[in-house]
Design a protein around this motif. Sequence first.
Motif, PDB file in Angstrom:
ATOM      1  N   ARG A 166      57.088  19.024  28.025  1.00 36.75           N
ATOM      2  CA  ARG A 166      57.521  18.116  29.093  1.00 36.75           C
ATOM      3  C   ARG A 166      58.884  17.521  28.773  1.00 36.75           C
ATOM      4  NH1 ARG A 166      52.058  16.482  28.871  1.00 36.75           N
ATOM      5  NH2 ARG A 166      52.630  14.621  27.667  1.00 36.75           N
ATOM      6  N   GLU A 167      59.035  17.115  27.488  1.00 30.39           N
ATOM      7  CA  GLU A 167      60.334  16.564  27.116  1.00 30.39           C
ATOM      8  C   GLU A 167      61.430  17.609  27.261  1.00 30.39           C
ATOM      9  OE1 GLU A 167      59.800  15.165  23.175  1.00 30.39           O
ATOM     10  OE2 GLU A 167      58.665  13.361  23.765  1.00 30.39           O
ATOM     11  N   GLU A 191      52.576  20.045  24.614  1.00 26.84           N
ATOM     12  CA  GLU A 191      52.794  19.742  26.026  1.00 26.84           C
ATOM     13  C   GLU A 191      53.868  18.662  26.193  1.00 26.84           C
ATOM     14  OE1 GLU A 191      49.074  18.656  27.624  1.00 26.84           O
ATOM     15  OE2 GLU A 191      48.246  20.704  27.636  1.00 26.84           O
ATOM     16  N   ARG A 192      53.778  17.633  25.297  1.00 31.19           N
ATOM     17  CA  ARG A 192      54.788  16.577  25.376  1.00 31.19           C
ATOM     18  C   ARG A 192      56.178  17.129  25.083  1.00 31.19           C
ATOM     19  NH1 ARG A 192      52.281  13.286  22.618  1.00 31.19           N
ATOM     20  NH2 ARG A 192      53.203  13.650  20.560  1.00 31.19           N
ATOM     21  N   ASN A 221      39.558  16.451  26.996  1.00 26.57           N
ATOM     22  CA  ASN A 221      40.682  15.574  26.724  1.00 26.57           C
ATOM     23  C   ASN A 221      40.343  14.604  25.596  1.00 26.57           C
ATOM     24  OD1 ASN A 221      38.988  13.676  27.892  1.00 26.57           O
ATOM     25  ND2 ASN A 221      39.971  13.859  29.909  1.00 26.57           N
ATOM     26  N   GLY A 222      41.302  13.775  25.244  1.00 28.15           N
ATOM     27  CA  GLY A 222      41.119  12.849  24.138  1.00 28.15           C
ATOM     28  C   GLY A 222      40.029  11.828  24.379  1.00 28.15           C
ATOM     29  N   THR A 246      42.864  17.554  16.053  1.00 22.61           N
ATOM     30  CA  THR A 246      44.170  18.013  15.564  1.00 22.61           C
ATOM     31  C   THR A 246      44.771  19.041  16.514  1.00 22.61           C
ATOM     32  OG1 THR A 246      43.464  17.625  13.282  1.00 22.61           O
ATOM     33  CG2 THR A 246      45.360  19.070  13.627  1.00 22.61           C
ATOM     34  N   LEU A 305      43.971  19.370  19.618  1.00 20.60           N
ATOM     35  CA  LEU A 305      44.299  18.685  20.877  1.00 20.60           C
ATOM     36  C   LEU A 305      45.612  17.930  20.756  1.00 20.60           C
ATOM     37  CD1 LEU A 305      43.406  17.988  23.737  1.00 20.60           C
ATOM     38  CD2 LEU A 305      42.135  16.048  22.800  1.00 20.60           C
ATOM     39  N   LYS A 306      45.763  17.252  19.577  1.00 26.03           N
ATOM     40  CA  LYS A 306      47.020  16.538  19.379  1.00 26.03           C
ATOM     41  C   LYS A 306      48.184  17.506  19.319  1.00 26.03           C
ATOM     42  CE  LYS A 306      45.160  12.453  17.044  1.00 26.03           C
ATOM     43  NZ  LYS A 306      45.140  11.681  15.768  1.00 26.03           N
ATOM     44  N   GLU A 314      48.255  20.379  20.748  1.00 28.57           N
ATOM     45  CA  GLU A 314      48.478  20.821  22.128  1.00 28.57           C
ATOM     46  C   GLU A 314      49.203  19.761  22.933  1.00 28.57           C
ATOM     47  OE1 GLU A 314      45.885  22.445  25.976  1.00 28.57           O
ATOM     48  OE2 GLU A 314      44.890  21.949  24.068  1.00 28.57           O
ATOM     49  N   GLU A 315      48.774  18.460  22.727  1.00 31.28           N
ATOM     50  CA  GLU A 315      49.444  17.372  23.430  1.00 31.28           C
ATOM     51  C   GLU A 315      50.900  17.263  23.004  1.00 31.28           C
ATOM     52  OE1 GLU A 315      47.164  13.929  22.628  1.00 31.28           O
ATOM     53  OE2 GLU A 315      45.570  14.393  24.090  1.00 31.28           O
ATOM     54  N   ARG A 316      51.106  17.422  21.649  1.00 33.88           N
ATOM     55  CA  ARG A 316      52.493  17.395  21.184  1.00 33.88           C
ATOM     56  C   ARG A 316      53.302  18.540  21.784  1.00 33.88           C
ATOM     57  NH1 ARG A 316      50.040  15.960  16.201  1.00 33.88           N
ATOM     58  NH2 ARG A 316      50.125  18.132  15.519  1.00 33.88           N
TER      59      ARG A 316
END
Length: 334
Positions: free
Chosen positions: A150-151, A146-147, A2-3, A137, A139-140, A142-144
């Motif tokens: 999720r959104e 995932e976000r 994770n971050g 990058t 991870l971000k 992936e987070e984006r």
Amino acid sequence: MNGVQVRSAERALSAGMWLIVGGSMLYSVLTVTPLMAAHTPRAWVWTAPILPLVVDAAVVIVVRLDSVLARLGGRGGGWPVALRWMTGAMTLALNVGDSALHHDAVGVAVHGVAPLLLIVTAETGLAYRRAIAAAVTALKAEERAERAAREQAAADRQEAAERRAREAREHQARLAREQREHEARLAREEAERQERVRREEQERAKALAREERAEAERREREREQQQREREQRERAAAEARERDARRRAEQERRERQERTERAERERAALLAAGPATEKLSEDRARATVHAAFDVGLPVRTAAELTGWSTGWVSSRYQELRDTPTPKVLEGAAS
């Protein structure tokens, strides 16, 4: 990873990198300064530490800018690479120069450790930083993703919730509409039933009113008949009472006339007897005084007719004045 773990590794890399750079700079200054002092005029010996400091400053610039570029994911081109290798080569040459001049292989090996470590660490740190930057990058991203997922899921859930809420509202509206229609139908049926009941009650009321009017008219006729009969009976009774009254009045008139005539005869007989030669009995004397009083004879004359004293006769006259006589009563009645 994770971050938080990535940032922790990056901090550890930065701390180790700067520790190696700091140690190498300090070791380089201490190693290179005597060499520079030996090859510098005595008047300028104080400038001996300047060259190692300048070279080390270039190393710091290279390491710092490489770290920034690696964090941003960019590349500086060929000049940063040339500066990095040039500063590394200069640091290595300056550190092993004194030992090489004295043909000291061990000194060359020992003094070459720090510069070589610095060069390799700089290249490795750059590689690590680029790898970390790429990982961050990714991870971000992936987070984006995932976000965004999720959104999107939240939007889908919200849309589904809104759809369910809309369907629920439509269902409720349909139920409410059906309920209103049902209530309206029940209200119409109830109104029709009440209207029928009201009409039936009106009909019954009219029939009852007709019956009551007929009964009232019958009772009125009976009452009028009874009133006529009662009036007839009362008229007949009044006529009978009037006849009886006339008959009694006539009988009373005849009786009064007979009594009057009889009294006149008796009074005339009493008065015609003349003055008494002797005193009459009290009853006869009272009757004579009464007759004298009725015809208005004086007290003295009545005393002569009865043979009683004038005082006694005056007393009887007073009694007769105080007591209504039958003649007076008869006169009042007539």
